[in-house]
Design an enzyme around this catalytic site. Sequence first.
Site, PDB file in Angstrom:
ATOM      1  N   ARG A  66       0.833  -1.234  -0.109  1.00  0.00           N
ATOM      2  CA  ARG A  66      -0.053  -0.013  -0.015  1.00  0.00           C
ATOM      3  C   ARG A  66       0.859   1.247   0.099  1.00  0.00           C
ATOM      4  O   ARG A  66       0.595   2.113  -0.750  1.00  0.00           O
ATOM      5  CB  ARG A  66      -0.890  -0.087   1.252  1.00  0.00           C
ATOM      6  CG  ARG A  66      -2.077   1.234   1.358  1.00  0.00           C
ATOM      7  CD  ARG A  66      -2.943   1.052   2.347  1.00  0.00           C
ATOM      8  NE  ARG A  66      -3.725   1.940   2.524  1.00  0.00           N
ATOM      9  CZ  ARG A  66      -4.004   2.824   3.675  1.00  0.00           C
ATOM     10  NH1 ARG A  66      -3.247   2.578   4.685  1.00  0.00           N
ATOM     11  NH2 ARG A  66      -4.698   3.785   3.427  1.00  0.00           N
ATOM     12  N   HIS A  70       0.542   4.361  -2.585  1.00  0.00           N
ATOM     13  CA  HIS A  70       0.418   5.909  -2.193  1.00  0.00           C
ATOM     14  C   HIS A  70       1.408   6.818  -2.575  1.00  0.00           C
ATOM     15  O   HIS A  70       1.237   7.743  -2.745  1.00  0.00           O
ATOM     16  CB  HIS A  70       0.053   5.723  -0.707  1.00  0.00           C
ATOM     17  CG  HIS A  70      -1.387   5.349  -0.404  1.00  0.00           C
ATOM     18  ND1 HIS A  70      -1.981   5.855   0.650  1.00  0.00           N
ATOM     19  CD2 HIS A  70      -1.973   4.371  -0.655  1.00  0.00           C
ATOM     20  CE1 HIS A  70      -3.314   5.326   0.702  1.00  0.00           C
ATOM     21  NE2 HIS A  70      -3.172   4.442  -0.117  1.00  0.00           N
ATOM     22  N   SER A  80       8.430  10.428  -1.425  1.00  0.00           N
ATOM     23  CA  SER A  80       7.851  11.391  -0.725  1.00  0.00           C
ATOM     24  C   SER A  80       7.131  11.120   0.526  1.00  0.00           C
ATOM     25  O   SER A  80       6.750  11.953   1.497  1.00  0.00           O
ATOM     26  CB  SER A  80       7.313  12.657  -1.647  1.00  0.00           C
ATOM     27  OG  SER A  80       6.209  12.046  -2.495  1.00  0.00           O
ATOM     28  N   GLU A  92       3.212  14.378   3.295  1.00  0.00           N
ATOM     29  CA  GLU A  92       2.125  13.428   2.780  1.00  0.00           C
ATOM     30  C   GLU A  92       1.743  12.351   3.981  1.00  0.00           C
ATOM     31  O   GLU A  92       0.366  11.872   3.883  1.00  0.00           O
ATOM     32  CB  GLU A  92       2.722  12.636   1.724  1.00  0.00           C
ATOM     33  CG  GLU A  92       2.841  13.327   0.316  1.00  0.00           C
ATOM     34  CD  GLU A  92       3.473  12.562  -0.704  1.00  0.00           C
ATOM     35  OE1 GLU A  92       3.331  11.447  -0.890  1.00  0.00           O
ATOM     36  OE2 GLU A  92       4.122  13.206  -1.609  1.00  0.00           O
ATOM     37  N   ASN A  98      -3.523   9.000   4.247  1.00  0.00           N
ATOM     38  CA  ASN A  98      -2.447   7.976   4.598  1.00  0.00           C
ATOM     39  C   ASN A  98      -1.881   8.059   6.181  1.00  0.00           C
ATOM     40  O   ASN A  98      -1.214   7.406   6.445  1.00  0.00           O
ATOM     41  CB  ASN A  98      -1.123   9.114   4.151  1.00  0.00           C
ATOM     42  CG  ASN A  98      -0.716   8.834   2.727  1.00  0.00           C
ATOM     43  OD1 ASN A  98      -1.429   8.049   1.962  1.00  0.00           O
ATOM     44  ND2 ASN A  98      -0.033   9.758   1.915  1.00  0.00           N
ATOM     45  N   PRO A 165      -7.108   7.889  -5.160  1.00  0.00           N
ATOM     46  CA  PRO A 165      -8.432   7.428  -5.637  1.00  0.00           C
ATOM     47  C   PRO A 165      -9.039   7.038  -4.171  1.00  0.00           C
ATOM     48  O   PRO A 165      -8.263   6.321  -3.406  1.00  0.00           O
ATOM     49  CB  PRO A 165      -7.987   6.215  -6.552  1.00  0.00           C
ATOM     50  CG  PRO A 165      -6.731   5.830  -6.293  1.00  0.00           C
ATOM     51  CD  PRO A 165      -5.790   7.255  -5.932  1.00  0.00           C
ATOM     52  N   HIS A 195      -5.410  -5.657  -3.365  1.00  0.00           N
ATOM     53  CA  HIS A 195      -6.445  -5.720  -2.303  1.00  0.00           C
ATOM     54  C   HIS A 195      -6.528  -7.161  -1.802  1.00  0.00           C
ATOM     55  O   HIS A 195      -7.300  -7.560  -0.912  1.00  0.00           O
ATOM     56  CB  HIS A 195      -7.674  -5.073  -2.624  1.00  0.00           C
ATOM     57  CG  HIS A 195      -7.503  -3.451  -2.532  1.00  0.00           C
ATOM     58  ND1 HIS A 195      -8.412  -2.545  -3.189  1.00  0.00           N
ATOM     59  CD2 HIS A 195      -6.700  -2.600  -2.243  1.00  0.00           C
ATOM     60  CE1 HIS A 195      -8.065  -1.492  -2.971  1.00  0.00           C
ATOM     61  NE2 HIS A 195      -6.922  -1.453  -2.286  1.00  0.00           N
ATOM     62  N   ASP A 248      -9.728  -9.670   1.987  1.00  0.00           N
ATOM     63  CA  ASP A 248      -9.864 -10.860   1.331  1.00  0.00           C
ATOM     64  C   ASP A 248     -10.311 -12.226   2.322  1.00  0.00           C
ATOM     65  O   ASP A 248      -9.580 -12.070   3.566  1.00  0.00           O
ATOM     66  CB  ASP A 248      -8.580 -11.013   0.283  1.00  0.00           C
ATOM     67  CG  ASP A 248      -9.022 -12.062  -0.606  1.00  0.00           C
ATOM     68  OD1 ASP A 248     -10.058 -11.775  -1.709  1.00  0.00           O
ATOM     69  OD2 ASP A 248      -8.497 -13.103  -0.747  1.00  0.00           O
ATOM     70  N   THR A 250      -8.626 -14.662   1.824  1.00  0.00           N
ATOM     71  CA  THR A 250      -7.328 -15.322   1.988  1.00  0.00           C
ATOM     72  C   THR A 250      -6.207 -14.010   2.149  1.00  0.00           C
ATOM     73  O   THR A 250      -5.398 -13.766   1.311  1.00  0.00           O
ATOM     74  CB  THR A 250      -6.933 -16.126   0.765  1.00  0.00           C
ATOM     75  OG1 THR A 250      -7.291 -15.363  -0.385  1.00  0.00           O
ATOM     76  CG2 THR A 250      -7.744 -17.348   0.667  1.00  0.00           C
ATOM     77  N   ASP A 255      -3.235 -13.778  -4.143  1.00  0.00           N
ATOM     78  CA  ASP A 255      -3.765 -15.029  -5.185  1.00  0.00           C
ATOM     79  C   ASP A 255      -4.951 -14.095  -5.954  1.00  0.00           C
ATOM     80  O   ASP A 255      -5.343 -13.137  -5.692  1.00  0.00           O
ATOM     81  CB  ASP A 255      -4.398 -16.149  -4.369  1.00  0.00           C
ATOM     82  CG  ASP A 255      -5.240 -15.953  -3.471  1.00  0.00           C
ATOM     83  OD1 ASP A 255      -5.806 -14.764  -3.444  1.00  0.00           O
ATOM     84  OD2 ASP A 255      -5.524 -16.786  -2.498  1.00  0.00           O
TER      85      ASP A 255
END
Length: 325
Positions: A66, A70, A80, A92, A98, A165, A195, A248, A250, A255
């Site tokens: 992640r 970002h 940054s 940031e 964040n 987003p 994700h 998820d 898993t 996967d």
Amino acid sequence: MAVSICAPKVLCWTTSFLLMLMASLSKAVLDAHYYDHTCPQAEKIILGTVYEASMHDPKVPPRILRMFFHDCFIRGCDASVLVDSTPENQAEKDGPPNISLASFYVIDDAKTRLELACPRTVSCADIIAIAARDVVTMTGGPYWNVLKGRKDGRVSKAAETINLPAPSFNVTQLIQSFAKRGLGVRDLVALSGGHSLGFSHCSSFEPRLRNFSSVHDIDPSMNDELAQNLRKKCPKLNKNRNAGEFLDSTSSTFDNNYYRRLVAGKRVFGSDQALFGDYRSRWIVEAFAKDQSLFFREFAASMIKLGKVGVIEKGEVRVKCRVVN
């Protein structure tokens, strides 16, 4: 010394050649073998650091992945996102999207080891890119050769995180956001597969659970069983800031289950579920749900593409990732 003289409005071959050469050089900023001579042990050091941290804390892989997203989505892949705020500047990492980023210490540890092995050589931006690949591979995902040679940026502003987003974005908003970074719809769907790993707090998906619209209390695109389960985990006036749900079933394995659950309406984020409801992305979701090897190939290719976003040639190699030199 040869001198080339060109008539007005006539393209000079020598000038044309030089322009093409400069263009090709400008595109050749990154190289998979960038540290082969200056710090040949760089990737081994980063992998060892990430592996050790992940053994102690299973949350490290999704957090590092992640972090890479970002970072690259704001000013490009320039580290940054690692810069600490100062009294004069809110960086940031302290921007609203964040606040939940974590495991910065892993990058710090890798940087400390690299500075001992090869001082002022490996950029923090490259460390994040390599670490992101490593956490994907460690959890069962694909391997790819990370292109290296990024420089670290000197600017980090919390206000710019508004450009990330959001979990509530529809497909049109997502496509527009990715397009600004030179990424297409296939990249959008492939990278959303990140994700497959991780956890989300209730605040990121709660709007789907209550008062969704004037017609529906719950987002109709969400599986009923999942919706009721999430409502229990995220009750009204919930004071438990740590409450939430794994992204998820898993969540510690990389996967294509992300896409199979998406087809079944079992995604936590509205932005994820929207991918199956739009003709522009649905067919790609279905393809990845059926073929994990296809997803792995596309994900690796899109990660390489994302890693080229906003690469700067005239930045610096920070000595400490949290502080500009």
